[in-house]
Design an enzyme around this catalytic site. Structure first.
Site, PDB file in Angstrom:
ATOM      1  N   GLN A  40       0.930  -0.957   0.178  1.00  0.00           N
ATOM      2  CA  GLN A  40       0.256  -0.085  -0.336  1.00  0.00           C
ATOM      3  C   GLN A  40       1.130   1.291   0.086  1.00  0.00           C
ATOM      4  OE1 GLN A  40      -1.751  -1.377   3.427  1.00  0.00           O
ATOM      5  NE2 GLN A  40      -3.672  -1.205   2.304  1.00  0.00           N
ATOM      6  N   TYR A  41       2.126   1.105   0.369  1.00  0.00           N
ATOM      7  CA  TYR A  41       2.809   2.043   0.854  1.00  0.00           C
ATOM      8  C   TYR A  41       3.515   2.263   0.134  1.00  0.00           C
ATOM      9  CZ  TYR A  41       7.153   5.563   2.334  1.00  0.00           C
ATOM     10  OH  TYR A  41       7.829   6.225   1.904  1.00  0.00           O
ATOM     11  N   ASP A  42       3.858   1.259  -1.263  1.00  0.00           N
ATOM     12  CA  ASP A  42       4.174   1.259  -2.950  1.00  0.00           C
ATOM     13  C   ASP A  42       3.735   2.300  -3.173  1.00  0.00           C
ATOM     14  OD1 ASP A  42       7.140   0.799  -1.715  1.00  0.00           O
ATOM     15  OD2 ASP A  42       6.377  -1.416  -2.191  1.00  0.00           O
ATOM     16  N   SER A  87      31.963  16.206  23.459  1.00  0.00           N
ATOM     17  CA  SER A  87      32.327  14.552  23.457  1.00  0.00           C
ATOM     18  C   SER A  87      30.958  14.164  24.804  1.00  0.00           C
ATOM     19  CB  SER A  87      33.752  14.105  23.340  1.00  0.00           C
ATOM     20  OG  SER A  87      33.866  13.703  23.696  1.00  0.00           O
ATOM     21  N   LEU A  88      30.962  13.284  25.090  1.00  0.00           N
ATOM     22  CA  LEU A  88      31.098  13.297  26.840  1.00  0.00           C
ATOM     23  C   LEU A  88      32.263  12.230  27.366  1.00  0.00           C
ATOM     24  CD1 LEU A  88      27.389  11.397  25.748  1.00  0.00           C
ATOM     25  CD2 LEU A  88      28.320  13.395  27.208  1.00  0.00           C
ATOM     26  N   GLU A 119      19.098   6.744  28.355  1.00  0.00           N
ATOM     27  CA  GLU A 119      19.134   6.035  27.343  1.00  0.00           C
ATOM     28  C   GLU A 119      20.766   5.160  26.508  1.00  0.00           C
ATOM     29  OE1 GLU A 119      18.348  10.169  25.493  1.00  0.00           O
ATOM     30  OE2 GLU A 119      19.580   9.075  24.105  1.00  0.00           O
ATOM     31  N   LYS A 121      23.819   4.219  24.155  1.00  0.00           N
ATOM     32  CA  LYS A 121      24.621   5.039  23.689  1.00  0.00           C
ATOM     33  C   LYS A 121      25.106   4.327  22.413  1.00  0.00           C
ATOM     34  CE  LYS A 121      29.365   7.097  23.962  1.00  0.00           C
ATOM     35  NZ  LYS A 121      29.782   6.676  23.168  1.00  0.00           N
ATOM     36  N   ASP A 123      25.945   3.061  18.466  1.00  0.00           N
ATOM     37  CA  ASP A 123      27.556   2.616  18.561  1.00  0.00           C
ATOM     38  C   ASP A 123      27.648   3.412  17.167  1.00  0.00           C
ATOM     39  OD1 ASP A 123      30.526   2.865  18.413  1.00  0.00           O
ATOM     40  OD2 ASP A 123      30.138   0.935  19.246  1.00  0.00           O
ATOM     41  N   ARG A 142      30.254  15.832  12.941  1.00  0.00           N
ATOM     42  CA  ARG A 142      30.562  16.420  14.046  1.00  0.00           C
ATOM     43  C   ARG A 142      32.398  16.866  13.324  1.00  0.00           C
ATOM     44  NH1 ARG A 142      34.090  14.789  17.927  1.00  0.00           N
ATOM     45  NH2 ARG A 142      33.723  16.372  19.769  1.00  0.00           N
ATOM     46  N   GLU A 179      22.482  10.251  16.907  1.00  0.00           N
ATOM     47  CA  GLU A 179      23.677   9.370  15.972  1.00  0.00           C
ATOM     48  C   GLU A 179      23.626   9.113  15.516  1.00  0.00           C
ATOM     49  OE1 GLU A 179      26.593   9.462  18.196  1.00  0.00           O
ATOM     50  OE2 GLU A 179      27.969   7.867  17.830  1.00  0.00           O
ATOM     51  N   TYR A 231      19.490  12.512  20.033  1.00  0.00           N
ATOM     52  CA  TYR A 231      20.001  12.812  21.551  1.00  0.00           C
ATOM     53  C   TYR A 231      20.299  14.235  21.949  1.00  0.00           C
ATOM     54  CZ  TYR A 231      24.132  11.805  19.632  1.00  0.00           C
ATOM     55  OH  TYR A 231      25.732  12.259  19.230  1.00  0.00           O
ATOM     56  N   LYS A 309      21.508  11.816  31.622  1.00  0.00           N
ATOM     57  CA  LYS A 309      21.889  13.442  31.665  1.00  0.00           C
ATOM     58  C   LYS A 309      20.809  13.776  32.397  1.00  0.00           C
ATOM     59  CE  LYS A 309      22.225  13.010  26.814  1.00  0.00           C
ATOM     60  NZ  LYS A 309      21.636  12.276  25.649  1.00  0.00           N
ATOM     61  N   LYS A 333      30.274   2.828  30.194  1.00  0.00           N
ATOM     62  CA  LYS A 333      30.394   2.340  29.443  1.00  0.00           C
ATOM     63  C   LYS A 333      30.785   0.855  29.520  1.00  0.00           C
ATOM     64  CE  LYS A 333      32.661   4.731  26.476  1.00  0.00           C
ATOM     65  NZ  LYS A 333      33.262   4.352  25.081  1.00  0.00           N
ATOM     66  N   CYS A 427      61.354 -20.787  10.114  1.00  0.00           N
ATOM     67  CA  CYS A 427      60.705 -20.328   9.515  1.00  0.00           C
ATOM     68  C   CYS A 427      59.652 -20.658   8.462  1.00  0.00           C
ATOM     69  CB  CYS A 427      61.511 -18.896   8.938  1.00  0.00           C
ATOM     70  SG  CYS A 427      59.938 -17.742   8.001  1.00  0.00           S
ATOM     71  N   CYS A 430      60.072 -18.852   5.135  1.00  0.00           N
ATOM     72  CA  CYS A 430      61.208 -19.774   4.050  1.00  0.00           C
ATOM     73  C   CYS A 430      62.523 -19.935   4.552  1.00  0.00           C
ATOM     74  CB  CYS A 430      62.380 -18.014   4.383  1.00  0.00           C
ATOM     75  SG  CYS A 430      63.617 -17.864   5.511  1.00  0.00           S
ATOM     76  N   CYS A 445      63.117 -14.949  12.289  1.00  0.00           N
ATOM     77  CA  CYS A 445      63.010 -15.651  11.304  1.00  0.00           C
ATOM     78  C   CYS A 445      64.580 -14.973  10.760  1.00  0.00           C
ATOM     79  CB  CYS A 445      62.638 -15.429  10.107  1.00  0.00           C
ATOM     80  SG  CYS A 445      63.212 -15.934   8.399  1.00  0.00           S
ATOM     81  N   CYS A 451      63.922 -14.420   3.479  1.00  0.00           N
ATOM     82  CA  CYS A 451      63.035 -14.401   3.622  1.00  0.00           C
ATOM     83  C   CYS A 451      61.396 -13.270   2.937  1.00  0.00           C
ATOM     84  CB  CYS A 451      62.214 -13.913   5.268  1.00  0.00           C
ATOM     85  SG  CYS A 451      60.966 -14.777   5.695  1.00  0.00           S
TER      86      CYS A 451
HETATM   87  S1  IVH Z   1      24.825  12.873  24.173  1.00  0.00           S
HETATM   88  C1  IVH Z   1      26.509  17.411  24.797  1.00  0.00           C
HETATM   89  N1  IVH Z   1      23.755  10.524  23.770  1.00  0.00           N
HETATM   90  O1  IVH Z   1      28.724   9.228  22.372  1.00  0.00           O
HETATM   91  C2  IVH Z   1      26.710  16.085  24.762  1.00  0.00           C
HETATM   92  N2  IVH Z   1      25.310  10.858  22.595  1.00  0.00           N
HETATM   93  O2  IVH Z   1      31.132   9.173  23.594  1.00  0.00           O
HETATM   94  C3  IVH Z   1      25.500  15.361  23.439  1.00  0.00           C
HETATM   95  N3  IVH Z   1      26.599   9.113  22.008  1.00  0.00           N
HETATM   96  O3  IVH Z   1      29.967  12.773  21.100  1.00  0.00           O
HETATM   97  C4  IVH Z   1      26.186  13.587  23.330  1.00  0.00           C
HETATM   98  N4  IVH Z   1      24.648   7.437  22.291  1.00  0.00           N
HETATM   99  O4  IVH Z   1      28.357  10.659  18.812  1.00  0.00           O
HETATM  100  C5  IVH Z   1      24.835  10.997  23.716  1.00  0.00           C
HETATM  101  N5  IVH Z   1      21.918   8.982  23.698  1.00  0.00           N
HETATM  102  C6  IVH Z   1      23.580   9.660  23.451  1.00  0.00           C
HETATM  103  C7  IVH Z   1      24.783   8.843  22.603  1.00  0.00           C
HETATM  104  C8  IVH Z   1      25.573   9.542  22.161  1.00  0.00           C
HETATM  105  C9  IVH Z   1      26.230   7.862  21.336  1.00  0.00           C
HETATM  106  C10 IVH Z   1      27.569   9.536  20.978  1.00  0.00           C
HETATM  107  C11 IVH Z   1      27.826  10.756  20.487  1.00  0.00           C
HETATM  108  C12 IVH Z   1      28.436  11.478  21.169  1.00  0.00           C
HETATM  109  C13 IVH Z   1      29.546  10.401  21.720  1.00  0.00           C
HETATM  110  C14 IVH Z   1      30.326  10.497  22.987  1.00  0.00           C
END
Ligand code: IVH
Length: 695
Positions: A40-42, A87-88, A119, A121, A123, A142, A179, A231, A309, A333, A427, A430, A445, A451
């Site tokens: 239906q979407y198509d 960054s964090l 929430e 994180k 990757d 970034r 992200e 985020y 946060k 982590k 080795c 050789c 070696c 070699c």
């Molecule tokens: S908050 C002001 N929330 O992790 C900082 N970052 O190690 C805002 N990342 O550069 C970052 N999931 O690329 C935030 N739920 C999340 C995230 C997240 C992945 C990444 C982001 C950041 C890096 C820092």
């Protein structure tokens, strides 16, 4: 569609279709709750596409048919972030989180429990999306946090990213951040395709996402199905900028909490993480951690931790930022992921320097989102220390991007067949003898000249300035000669012909001539240079010189026993051992003979010439200065010969100078010698004195 329909009607129809499709994209990608079937979407999509085909004036930038740009880009432009992308800070334990909470309470001057938004994180890689008047106008990576790359055309292909914001009340300028990542399923499918096409698979979903976003062709990006969760935010007109300037300021006020802000984003059609949750205090953070950790492996995308946060946005303003990260957020982590798998075998890899590295061949196993079938074991000591045996079940760990490693055996699963690894005595590349470096865990070696694993490095060293000094033979040319199969070992260099050289890509006749001339000129060398050029481990220039001075003849050095070698200045047991083993390898001897047969030669070193000792040479123990241009060899060659004869060669003339050897165009040093009455020798004179005649 009947042709009688008026343009305003068609415009209205197109708008309706666009909005309906956008709503279904939202239901599917953001709410994860599709309202209609794919077919239906198509159908809706095709209706819009055909309407736009017949009436191109109806196409708008935010039409779902316009996600994929027509042309690949030549390169990405750079974008300066108006609000830097931070960054964090990381936390690795519950204790770190308790510290985090304590610091926040101190700064807020409170003992109240803090409420956080927690929430996953993701990757992937951070991105900033800019909406102006509700339209997506720019997407940027970034980069270094201040300057990123503009990837708008690529981000437009991500189906969960609205090209236009939904609803009403958004500020004029809204920069949202999040992200970009690739789901595990998409990643696996992509790698299957890569393999089928004979291309290298991506190491992990993060690399795949980053590689995809950096594609210049948006068509490829569209095929790869990237995902995104928001985020954060950057510039918001009326909030971050001055409120007075903003016409929409009355319509919209920044919500009081992060949670409410994310809900607002979602209401505007922006994708946010459905697993986000409010938690209270360090105990709440721990509960969320435990729950997510347990579900990590079954999640559809890879996560490397949790971000907490402070929820109350007014507190963000008080807490502020450090140089690199907000004080109101932290990333906890996960520990590296570990799995168990059988160790099928331990094989040896020979590196460029001849070092032997044991590599674990594993029964393929998924760990941290990638299938692992090899892992490094570093060296024999480590295998012994960990007591890893072939046939064991082993614990394999992979942390982030790091190369997978074998942590140790699962002893409870060890069978009677498991057997210890034995380092080969020869080795695998050789067949030369393997020697263990004294006091080091390294096995090497000894077939350095022969070699195949060490070939390129051996050749580069052989031709280098302080070795045979063959000019015009750079690393690139060596690579070409090696790939063409023209040169395997150093002696092959002397068999090269002009025709072979000009047969190589980008080799002009003039350069080919130069190379051949340089190779021929290099045949005349000195014994120290020759010894150094062999690339025997631990035998540098000085050691080579001492060895040459001591033995004076190559075959005496080649036959020397360990006991003799260790008596020479600068030669310890380790070096002596390397020398004996090197000259015991038949393959190395073949190459040395090849070199001598090709005409490599050097002036004989006459008489007993150990530095500082009396000998018959007129230069023994004398201070000599070389000046001017020499015709027979370079000044460096003359210096080496003189030193071999026991002279001390210095750079300036003084009362202590015994002889000045002056070549052509000798200047002030010659004049100084004259003034001090120091004997001045011409090049011919000094060569005659040492019994070398040139003509
Ligand atoms: S908050 C002001 N929330 O992790 C900082 N970052 O190690 C805002 N990342 O550069 C970052 N999931 O690329 C935030 N739920 C999340 C995230 C997240 C992945 C990444 C982001 C950041 C890096 C820092």
């Amino acid at each position: 569609m009947p042709i009688t329909e008026s343009i305003p009607d068609l415009t209205q129809a197109a708008k309706q279709l666009r909005e309906t499709i956008a709503l279904h994209d939202y239901a599917y990608y953001v709410m994860d709750a599709p309202q209609i079937s794919d077919a239906q979407y198509d159908e809706l999509y095709q209706q819009l596409a055909s309407l736009e085909r017949t009436h191109p004036q109806l196409i708008t930038a935010d039409s779902p048919t316009q996600r994929v740009g027509a042309q690949p880009l030549a390169q990405f432009a750079s974008v300066t972030h108006r609000v830097p992308m931070f960054s964090l800070d990381n936390a690795f334990s519950q204790a770190d989180l308790l510290d985090f909470e304590r610091r926040i309470q101190e700064r807020l001057n409170t003992t109240d429990t803090i409420v956080y938004s927690a929430e996953p994180k993701m990757d992937g890689l951070a991105i900033s999306l800019r909406y102006q008047n509700g339209q997506l106008t720019q997407a940027a990576t970034r980069g270094d946090g201040s300057v990123g790359e503009e990837v708008t055309t690529n981000v437009r292909t991500i189906k969960s990213v609205p090209l236009a914001l939904m609803g009403t009340g958004w500020p004029d300028v809204l920069e949202v951040r999040g992200e970009v990542f690739m789901s595990k399923q998409t990643f696996n499918e992509l790698n299957q395709q890569q393999l089928q096409k004979g291309l290298k698979p991506f190491a992990n979903p993060r690399n795949a996402a980053a590689g995809t976003l950096r594609q210049l062709d948006p068509k490829i990006v569209a095929q790869r199905h990237l995902s995104l969760y928001l985020y954060g935010w950057g510039e918001i007109s009326g909030e971050i900028t001055s409120k007075a300037l903003d016409t929409n300021a009355d319509d919209w006020n920044m919500p009081a909490t992060y949670t409410a802000l994310m809900q607002q984003f979602k209401a505007w059609g922006l994708p946010t993480n459905p697993d986000a949750q409010q938690v209270e205090g360090a105990a709440g953070m721990q509960r969320y951690y435990d729950a997510l950790h347990a579900k990590r492996s079954t999640m559809p995308y890879e996560i490397d931790g949790i971000v907490y946060k402070v929820d109350w946005l007014a507190h963000h303003a008080i807490l502020g930022f450090t140089a690199k990260a907000p004080r109101w957020a932290v990333a906890r982590k996960f520990p590296a992921e570990e799995v168990w798998t059988p160790l099928l075998d331990i094989e040896i890899q020979v590196g460029r320097t001849g070092a032997l590295t044991p590599v674990a061949r594993l029964q393929p196993v998924a760990v941290g989102g990638v299938v692992v079938s090899n892992a490094t074991l570093h060296n024999l000591d480590e295998i012994t220390r960990k007591d890893v045996r072939i046939g064991d079940w082993v614990i394999v760990r992979r942390a982030g991007d790091v190369i997978p490693e074998v942590v140790g055996p699962v002893l409870s699963k060890r069978s009677a067949e498991a057997h210890p690894f034995v380092m080969p005595t020869h080795c695998p590349e050789c067949g030369s003898a393997v020697i263990k470096e004294h006091d080091k865990a390294v096995f090497r070696c000894s077939g350095g000249l022969f070699c195949p694993a060490q070939r390129k490095r051996a050749l580069e060293h052989f031709v280098s300035r302080k070795a045979m000094d063959i000019q015009g033979l750079g690393d690139k040319l060596i690579q070409q000669l090696e790939s063409a199969g023209l040169v395997k070992h150093p002696d092959d260099l002397f068999k090269l012909t002009f025709e072979q050289l000009i047969g190589l890509e980008r080799m002009a006749e003039k350069s080919a001539h130069k190379v051949i001339t340089a190779i021929n000129a290099a045949k005349k060398t000195t014994l120290p240079r020759f010894i150094y050029a062999l690339g025997i481990p631990e035998v540098g220039e000085v050691t080579a010189k001492n060895l040459a001075n001591y033995f004076k003849k190559l075959d005496l050095l080649m036959q020397a026993p360990l006991q003799t070698l260790v008596q020479i200045a600068d030669v310890g047991e380790i070096v002596a051992h390397h020398l004996v083993t090197f000259f015991a390898q038949p393959h190395n001897l073949e190459v040395i003979n090849g070199l001598l047969n090709a005409g490599v030669h050097w002036p004989e070193i006459v008489e007993v010439t150990r530095p500082g000792q009396n000998n018959d040479s007129p230069f023994a123990g004398k201070n000599v200065v070389l000046t001017g241009t020499l015709l027979h060899g370079t000044r460096e060659d003359a210096k080496q010969t003189l030193e071999a004869l026991g002279a001390k060669v210095t750079g300036s003339v003084s009362a202590k100078t015994d002889y000045v050897i002056a070549g052509e165009k000798a200047g002030s040093k010659r004049a100084q010698a004259d003034a001090l009455g120091i004997p001045i020798l011409s090049e011919e004179e000094w060569l005659t004195m040492i019994g070398e005649t040139h003509g």
